[in-house]
Each structure stands twice: as C-alpha cells, then as structure tokens.
Design a protein around this motif. Structure first.
Motif, PDB file in Angstrom:
ATOM      1  N   LYS A  85       0.929  -1.076  -5.173  1.00  0.00           N
ATOM      2  CA  LYS A  85       2.210  -1.292  -6.292  1.00  0.00           C
ATOM      3  C   LYS A  85       1.757  -3.008  -5.699  1.00  0.00           C
ATOM      4  CE  LYS A  85       7.186  -1.020  -6.850  1.00  0.00           C
ATOM      5  NZ  LYS A  85       8.510  -0.623  -5.734  1.00  0.00           N
ATOM      6  N   VAL A 111       0.642  -1.212   0.281  1.00  0.00           N
ATOM      7  CA  VAL A 111       0.211   0.309   0.360  1.00  0.00           C
ATOM      8  C   VAL A 111       1.302   1.338  -0.237  1.00  0.00           C
ATOM      9  CG1 VAL A 111      -1.886   1.218   1.423  1.00  0.00           C
ATOM     10  CG2 VAL A 111      -1.961  -1.244   1.521  1.00  0.00           C
ATOM     11  N   VAL A 112       0.685   2.347  -0.329  1.00  0.00           N
ATOM     12  CA  VAL A 112       1.882   3.197  -1.218  1.00  0.00           C
ATOM     13  C   VAL A 112       0.554   5.013  -0.651  1.00  0.00           C
ATOM     14  CG1 VAL A 112       3.066   4.797  -2.536  1.00  0.00           C
ATOM     15  CG2 VAL A 112       3.097   2.452  -3.031  1.00  0.00           C
ATOM     16  N   GLU A 113      -0.508   4.154  -0.728  1.00  0.00           N
ATOM     17  CA  GLU A 113      -1.433   5.716  -0.406  1.00  0.00           C
ATOM     18  C   GLU A 113      -2.869   4.909   0.165  1.00  0.00           C
ATOM     19  OE1 GLU A 113      -3.482  10.084  -2.699  1.00  0.00           O
ATOM     20  OE2 GLU A 113      -1.677   8.611  -3.259  1.00  0.00           O
ATOM     21  N   GLN A 114      -3.724   5.596   1.044  1.00  0.00           N
ATOM     22  CA  GLN A 114      -4.565   5.459   1.102  1.00  0.00           C
ATOM     23  C   GLN A 114      -5.327   6.536   1.307  1.00  0.00           C
ATOM     24  OE1 GLN A 114      -5.108   2.831   5.106  1.00  0.00           O
ATOM     25  NE2 GLN A 114      -3.298   2.062   4.303  1.00  0.00           N
ATOM     26  N   LYS A 115      -6.887   7.044   0.849  1.00  0.00           N
ATOM     27  CA  LYS A 115      -7.379   7.734   1.179  1.00  0.00           C
ATOM     28  C   LYS A 115      -8.951   6.789   1.761  1.00  0.00           C
ATOM     29  CE  LYS A 115      -9.857  11.255  -1.525  1.00  0.00           C
ATOM     30  NZ  LYS A 115      -9.533  12.167  -2.325  1.00  0.00           N
ATOM     31  N   ASP A 144     -12.143   3.295   1.426  1.00  0.00           N
ATOM     32  CA  ASP A 144     -10.972   3.934   1.209  1.00  0.00           C
ATOM     33  C   ASP A 144     -10.345   3.252   0.107  1.00  0.00           C
ATOM     34  OD1 ASP A 144     -10.316   4.710   3.828  1.00  0.00           O
ATOM     35  OD2 ASP A 144      -9.815   2.817   4.976  1.00  0.00           O
ATOM     36  N   HIS A 145     -10.069   4.350  -0.733  1.00  0.00           N
ATOM     37  CA  HIS A 145      -9.026   3.567  -2.313  1.00  0.00           C
ATOM     38  C   HIS A 145      -7.719   4.155  -1.187  1.00  0.00           C
ATOM     39  CE1 HIS A 145     -12.543   5.459  -5.380  1.00  0.00           C
ATOM     40  NE2 HIS A 145     -12.678   4.695  -4.256  1.00  0.00           N
ATOM     41  N   TRP A 146      -7.447   2.738  -1.679  1.00  0.00           N
ATOM     42  CA  TRP A 146      -5.571   2.905  -1.729  1.00  0.00           C
ATOM     43  C   TRP A 146      -4.974   2.741  -3.236  1.00  0.00           C
ATOM     44  CZ3 TRP A 146      -5.486  -2.695   2.120  1.00  0.00           C
ATOM     45  CH2 TRP A 146      -5.794  -2.385   3.272  1.00  0.00           C
ATOM     46  N   GLN A 147      -3.493   2.399  -2.661  1.00  0.00           N
ATOM     47  CA  GLN A 147      -3.299   2.604  -4.758  1.00  0.00           C
ATOM     48  C   GLN A 147      -2.176   1.798  -3.988  1.00  0.00           C
ATOM     49  OE1 GLN A 147      -2.561   4.467  -7.523  1.00  0.00           O
ATOM     50  NE2 GLN A 147      -5.439   4.771  -7.435  1.00  0.00           N
TER      51      GLN A 147
END
Length: 182
Positions: free
Chosen positions: A30, A10-14, A25-28
């Motif tokens: 890798k 997980v690189v980013e969570q929103k 949540d939206h997770w970016q």
C-alpha cells in the motif's frame, strides 16, 4: 529525518522463486497515497567484502568472471554469508583466506553497503584488513580467480577512470583510501 510519509506498507508477500543465491518475492504494498502496487524483491542472505592492504599500501584484488554481465571484473575479495546470522567479520576472515590465502591481524569495519535497494535487500559488510600474512588459498569449487596486487592509490585511479566498476569494490577502495589518508 525519517520521512515516514514515504513509507509503504506490505500487505501480502509471496515467494515466486527459490534459488541458490537469491530468492524472489512479490510484495503487494500500500503506497503512501493508498493505492496498491507490486514490488518484486530479490532476497539475499548478505555478504562480506575485504580490502586487504599490506604495509607498503598495496591492495590485493581478484579478477573473476561474472556471468550476469559476461565479463571479467576486478574486485575486492568477497563472499556471501554461509547462513543467516553468521558473524560478518568471521565471514570476511573466511573469504579472505579462501580467495587470496591472506590472513590479517587487524580488522576495521568500514561500512555496511546496500548494493541495489531498488529491488534487492543484499547488505555487504566491508572491512579493511591490515597486518597481512600469506597462506594457501582455497577457492570454492565453482570459483576461478586470479590475484592482482597493486598500490591502493593505483586501484583508486582505476575507480576514477571507470576501469573498476563493481559497486562494492568502488565503495570499499574509496573508503579504505580515505581511512588510510591516500
């Protein structure tokens, strides 16, 4: 085998939605090959579910309308945790009493069930409850239930015929039947 080569990072969570029952949540992430992807994750506090079986091997289930699928389902008594970190057995005791009026003197943890890992982190702890005594039920204000008492073997037959389709209930009834030698 861990299969670490399949893990995503997980690189980013929103947080994109805050609800009463779930958060989204939206997770970016890798991926293992280095490419990036979006994962939409429903976050759920967790729940406990109970298979209450009496001395005659009858199980108490509940009929409950489920808006998401637009029909009444036959399910084991269950409910979400009241807060993060709540003791799952205590939640099971509370939910059994609220929904059915039953109390149990014997509790056995059967499993922790991950309901839909493709998009949700909900974990449901499933318990077998024995040594039952009847009290008064007190469903939540937004909960309308009908109780159904039937032989556990008959409930398992309903699972096998596809008449009981709720995932936690399918797992709970089959596990309880196996534990009880039915």
């Amino acid at each position: 085998m861990a299969h670490d080569e399949l893990k995503e990072t997980v690189v980013e969570q929103k947080r994109v939605f805050d609800g009463k029952i779930i958060h989204v949540d939206h997770w970016q992430v890798k991926m293992p090959d280095g490419r990036m992807a979006l994962r939409e994750v429903a976050r759920h506090i967790g729940a406990s579910a109970i298979v209450p079986v009496d001395e005659n091997l009858n199980v108490t289930l509940v009929y409950q309308y489920r808006a998401a699928i637009g029909r009444v389902m036959l399910e084991v008594p269950a409910g979400k945790l009241d807060f993060a970190g709540e003791d799952r057995l205590e939640a099971a005791r509370r939910e059994l009493k609220e929904e059915t009026g039953l109390m149990a003197s014997e509790w056995q943890h059967l499993t922790d069930f991950i309901s839909t890992p493709g998009f949700c982190d909900e974990k449901i702890s499933i318990y077998l409850a024995r040594g039952l005594s009847q009290g008064e039920s007190r469903p939540d204000d937004d909960e309308f239930l009908y109780l159904c008492r039937l032989p556990l073997a008959e409930a398992v037959e309903k699972v096998m015929k596809g008449e009981i389709q709720d995932g936690k209930t399918v797992a709970a009834l089959l596990m309880a039947a196996r534990v009880l030698g039915i």
